[in-house]
Design a protein around this motif. Structure first.
Motif, PDB file in Angstrom:
ATOM      1  N   TYR A 420       0.823  -1.210   0.000  1.00 36.48           N
ATOM      2  CA  TYR A 420       0.000   0.000   0.000  1.00 36.48           C
ATOM      3  C   TYR A 420       0.854   1.256   0.000  1.00 36.48           C
ATOM      4  O   TYR A 420       1.873   1.340   0.697  1.00 36.48           O
ATOM      5  CB  TYR A 420      -0.924   0.017   1.222  1.00 36.48           C
ATOM      6  N   VAL A 432      -5.105   6.388  -1.777  1.00 34.34           N
ATOM      7  CA  VAL A 432      -4.460   5.133  -1.399  1.00 34.34           C
ATOM      8  C   VAL A 432      -4.371   4.235  -2.639  1.00 34.34           C
ATOM      9  O   VAL A 432      -5.352   4.083  -3.386  1.00 34.34           O
ATOM     10  CB  VAL A 432      -5.247   4.411  -0.288  1.00 34.34           C
ATOM     11  N   ASP A 434      -2.802   0.440  -4.448  1.00 35.86           N
ATOM     12  CA  ASP A 434      -2.254  -0.900  -4.343  1.00 35.86           C
ATOM     13  C   ASP A 434      -1.095  -0.976  -5.336  1.00 35.86           C
ATOM     14  O   ASP A 434      -1.290  -0.748  -6.539  1.00 35.86           O
ATOM     15  CB  ASP A 434      -3.318  -1.951  -4.673  1.00 35.86           C
TER      16      ASP A 434
END
Length: 588
Positions: A420, A432, A434
């Protein structure tokens, strides 16, 4: 970071620029007006007329106090003629004052609590029949004697909060003050929030940390209002914060306090008064500080007391403010390495053990913050542009360009699992990602009150994973980094100079830099230590109107086996399982 020219930087002069009304107000210059001011009308760019109305009760818009708070019928009559403003009584939203003007410490800037209460009292006098006025003692709040410390046992609701404020004596409540302050901030805020169509505020429903203690005698100094990373904690017993040219050392229980470094002017610095610390970071064995004119200082935390630090210049550039610094273990040499983000649009890598700069990476814009991935291969870089860069940590070359902000970014963090990444910008958004799929962000999160200035993920082995986001003023968000769907709001009053979570994940320390109610606040973890995946525990889920059973996802960054073999994990399995039980002081 926006570079601001000073009329006399050596003596700490006020910023200079154009002579427009907006510039004068923004720079802390409050001239005399000989003409009547018009009634308030929301300016398209939230300019200084709105801020003038903010300070002048006669032109306060009703939007400051929504009907729900009892301010539904405020008049908008024109101001009286010859309104005079003086630097000594600047409105609370005046930003970016140099700390050289304030011998007792850097000001709280646009969130100064005493001035906020002065302003609120002025509105209360203008509209005494409103439901949410504040009492006459608000006008003398700056003269109230503060307690040296505040601990959890002393808390008495509105009579004595975590900063020792007696709201009952002010004839109001803390909840009301929070609501009024939020409306003040949103009205005077120069940020454009209308673009926040993707970012959503998260519900404040979690309880990850609880207040432990505050020491009001510890005051970190903000050298520049946009730079808020001036506190770093490596344990409960080792908390470091910047105070002008000094780096102070204290502990969670305030049993000892010392000056770790008193930094003299570095040769070539334009500030004869000393090294002004703008960035601070500490690891288990190294503390790194960056200065306003491109200086740096490094000290070995395991060396003998009195050992002088190593000092020098990151850059001699006139626009070389050290905006941020972070330390990491080099991927191949394992040496403690520091990455300096400079306002001259360059990032420089320093081998702290040999004292040599190994790399310089130029970019198109000033660099405000960076974070290196746990494996040392990649780095996220943000600066005075709307893009965040994912770069090769060894070459500095971008491998991904992330275009999800609409304003300059000042904060970023990379989680311990390497998966993250979070970025925060002046558009009031936290994004945020991935790392396995950069194209589509996982979540857009709107901040509560001000733009995010500091981000940090909880460490591996630190319990249920969270993302901490310190806003410029009043709020530290503790976001559930398992779902990114809820949060806990650690609320206080005053400008925030930064926050730091200890390597064991058990404590968070926040530097409140307000002149009156500032200090170092400590918060401790609540609840039991949680295993990876909660060990197969199930919970009921009423989301769909039935009683289906849903298994919780992973709570830690890794399995217990992985944490046993991870050198970053501070506490063993038994100690982690006892977290939150209050056994920290138990002697057997």
């Amino acid at each position: 970071m926006e570079h601001i020219m000073f009329d006399d930087e050596q003596s700490g002069g006020v910023p200079i620029g154009g002579n427009t009304f907006a510039n004068l107000i923004d720079q802390g210059v409050y001239p005399t007006f000989n003409t009547a001011l018009p009634a308030y009308s929301p300016p398209s760019n939230t300019g200084s007329l709105g801020m003038m109305a903010h300070y002048n009760p006669s032109v306060f818009p009703s939007s400051f106090f929504p009907p729900a708070l009892g301010y539904s019928n405020l008049p908008t009559a024109p101001a009286t003629a010859s309104q005079t403003f003086h630097p000594a009584v600047a409105p609370y939203f005046a930003a970016d004052f140099d700390d050289d003007f304030y011998p007792g410490g850097a000001p709280g800037g646009q969130s100064d609590v005493s001035s906020f209460l002065d302003t609120w009292r002025g509105v209360s006098l203008r509209h005494p029949n409103s439901a949410n006025v504040v009492g006459p003692k608000a006008s003398t709040f700056r003269h109230v004697e503060r307690p040296k410390t505040v601990n959890r046992k002393q808390l008495q609701g509105d009579r004595f909060d975590i900063q020792g404020i007696n709201w009952e004596a002010l004839e109001t409540t803390r909840e009301t003050a929070r609501a009024i302050r939020a409306n003040f901030a949103h009205t005077s805020d120069r940020r454009n929030r209308f673009h926040l169509h993707l970012a959503k505020p998260l519900p404040d429903t979690d309880s990850f940390f609880r207040f432990r203690r505050m020491n009001t005698e510890h005051r970190a100094w903000i050298a520049h209002f946009q730079l808020r990373n001036i506190i770093s904690a490596t344990s409960q017993h080792d908390i470091y914060y910047a105070k002008g040219s000094k780096v102070m050392h204290t502990d969670a229980y305030n049993m000892r306090t010392s000056c770790l470094m008193d930094l003299p002017p570095v040769a070539g610095s334009s500030f004869a008064s000393g090294f002004r610390v703008t960035a601070l970071t500490a690891s288990s064995n190294t503390l790194v500080a960056g200065g306003f004119t491109g200086e740096y200082a490094i000290t070995n935390l395991q060396s003998e007391i009195g050992t002088p630090p190593t000092v020098g210049h990151v850059t001699p550039a006139e626009n070389g403010i050290t905006n941020h610094a972070h330390a990491f273990a080099h991927r191949t040499s394992a040496h403690t390495t520091a990455a300096f983000c400079s306002n001259d649009a360059k990032m420089r890598i320093l081998d702290c053990e040999t004292g040599t700069f190994t790399d310089t990476f130029p970019y198109a814009h000033p660099i405000n913050c960076a974070a290196t991935s746990p494996d040392g291969r990649l780095r996220v870089v943000v600066g005075d542009c709307n893009e965040a860069l994912i770069t090769n940590a060894e070459t500095g070359q971008p491998v991904e360009i992330l275009r999800n902000h609409t304003d300059h970014a000042f904060a970023c963090a990379w989680a311990d699992d390497g998966r993250y990444v979070a970025t925060g910008a002046q558009d009031s958004q936290i994004v945020v990602y991935d790392a396995r799929w950069w194209r589509d962000p996982l979540r857009f999160i709107a901040t509560e009150l001000a733009c995010p200035r500091s981000l940090a993920f909880s460490p591996v082995g630190g319990g249920k994973r969270v993302l901490l986001a310190a806003e410029a003023d009043d709020v530290v968000n503790v976001i559930d980094a398992q779902t990114f769907a809820s949060r806990q709001s650690l609320s206080l009053f005053g400008a925030i100079g930064g926050m730091s979570i200890t390597p064991d994940g058990e404590d968070v320390f926040v530097a409140c830099c307000d002149n009156k109610v500032g200090g170092i606040l400590g918060f401790e973890r609540t609840g039991y230590g949680q295993e990876y995946g909660l060990g197969g525990v199930w919970r009921r889920d009423w989301k769909y109107g039935d009683q289906r059973m849903v298994q919780e996802g992973p709570a830690e960054w890794g399995t217990d086996e992985e944490m046993r073999n991870d050198g970053r994990v501070v506490k063993g399995a038994t100690a982690r399982s006892r977290r939150g039980l209050g056994l920290g002081k138990l002697i057997v």
